[in-house]
Design an enzyme around this catalytic site. Sequence first.
Site, PDB file in Angstrom:
ATOM      1  N   ASP A  71       0.810  -1.217   0.000  1.00 19.09           N
ATOM      2  CA  ASP A  71       0.000   0.000   0.000  1.00 19.09           C
ATOM      3  C   ASP A  71       0.845   1.270   0.000  1.00 19.09           C
ATOM      4  OD1 ASP A  71       0.752  -0.891   2.573  1.00 19.09           O
ATOM      5  OD2 ASP A  71      -0.696   0.439   3.527  1.00 19.09           O
ATOM      6  N   GLU A  73      -0.493  -2.140   5.073  1.00 17.09           N
ATOM      7  CA  GLU A  73       0.484  -2.113   6.164  1.00 17.09           C
ATOM      8  C   GLU A  73       0.432  -0.800   6.927  1.00 17.09           C
ATOM      9  OE1 GLU A  73       4.203  -1.029   8.136  1.00 17.09           O
ATOM     10  OE2 GLU A  73       3.433  -0.120   6.293  1.00 17.09           O
ATOM     11  N   GLU A  74       0.159   0.300   6.226  1.00 17.98           N
ATOM     12  CA  GLU A  74       0.292   1.622   6.829  1.00 17.98           C
ATOM     13  C   GLU A  74      -0.614   1.831   8.034  1.00 17.98           C
ATOM     14  OE1 GLU A  74       2.525   3.716   6.454  1.00 17.98           O
ATOM     15  OE2 GLU A  74       3.489   3.087   4.598  1.00 17.98           O
TER      16      GLU A  74
END
Length: 280
Positions: free
Chosen positions: A73, A131-132
């Site tokens: 992402d 992931e962020e």
Amino acid sequence: MESMLQGQLKTWRQYLHQHPETGFEEVNTSDYVANILRTLGLEVHRGIGGTGLVANLTVGDGRRAIGLRADMDALNIAEQAPDRAHASRAAGKMHACGHDGHMSMILGAARLLAERRDFSGTVRFIFQPAEEHGRGAKAMMADGLFERFPVEAISTRPGGIMASEDNFVIHIKGRGTHAARPHMGVDPIVIAAQIVMALQTVVSRNLDPSLQAVISCTEFITDGLRNVIPSNVIIKGDTRSYSREVQTLLETRMREVCEGICRTHGADCTSSTRTSSLRQ
């Protein structure tokens, strides 16, 4: 061979950089990665935890497996690079955290291993969404990642490996006034500026020098205008730490610093922290 691979890595990375997608929206990214992996002859499994995927490369009769992971992402950041040929083509989105590079590296590893085939066992190439904001790994595990692709062990070691991240919001409420008559108000910009500077002393003066931590103020938001001193300032940012004790120290001292400076200037202050899994 090496120059050809470097050229391929560059092509992959630049395409991914041009087409960033944020958490759980990595549809084109997942398609692009999956197509490359299939071209390399890998067995690809899609739709794990949303847009996540796993590709397997098995060579010989070895029963052991190893996993290599990349995140997919991007961030909600506008790229300001008009002269960069491979700049983001998605308005307000950018690979500013290196995930385009991570994906390219894992694709490069897949290509090398598929060509050399100099091992016996299985390599699993895991491409994780989101992931962020920290939900992609959980989504893949909830979708049966380790049941479908079992592992014998996860390697680690004592002590910190990756720092926890805690997000904070500090709201300073002063009293707005005309820029020509600052004495009629309580200027939250001046107060907030003092807070930003004072927070930099927490790590250097309150934390044992043998320990590690970071405090970063990353956003400074006001409701003022060019000729109007605002009533409100919001400071946002994050902290990084490796233990619950340091995590608690940072939160406590930051709150004390903010409240003390605001009280000195006659302003009100509220602060909140969204803690990481370290404390949960």
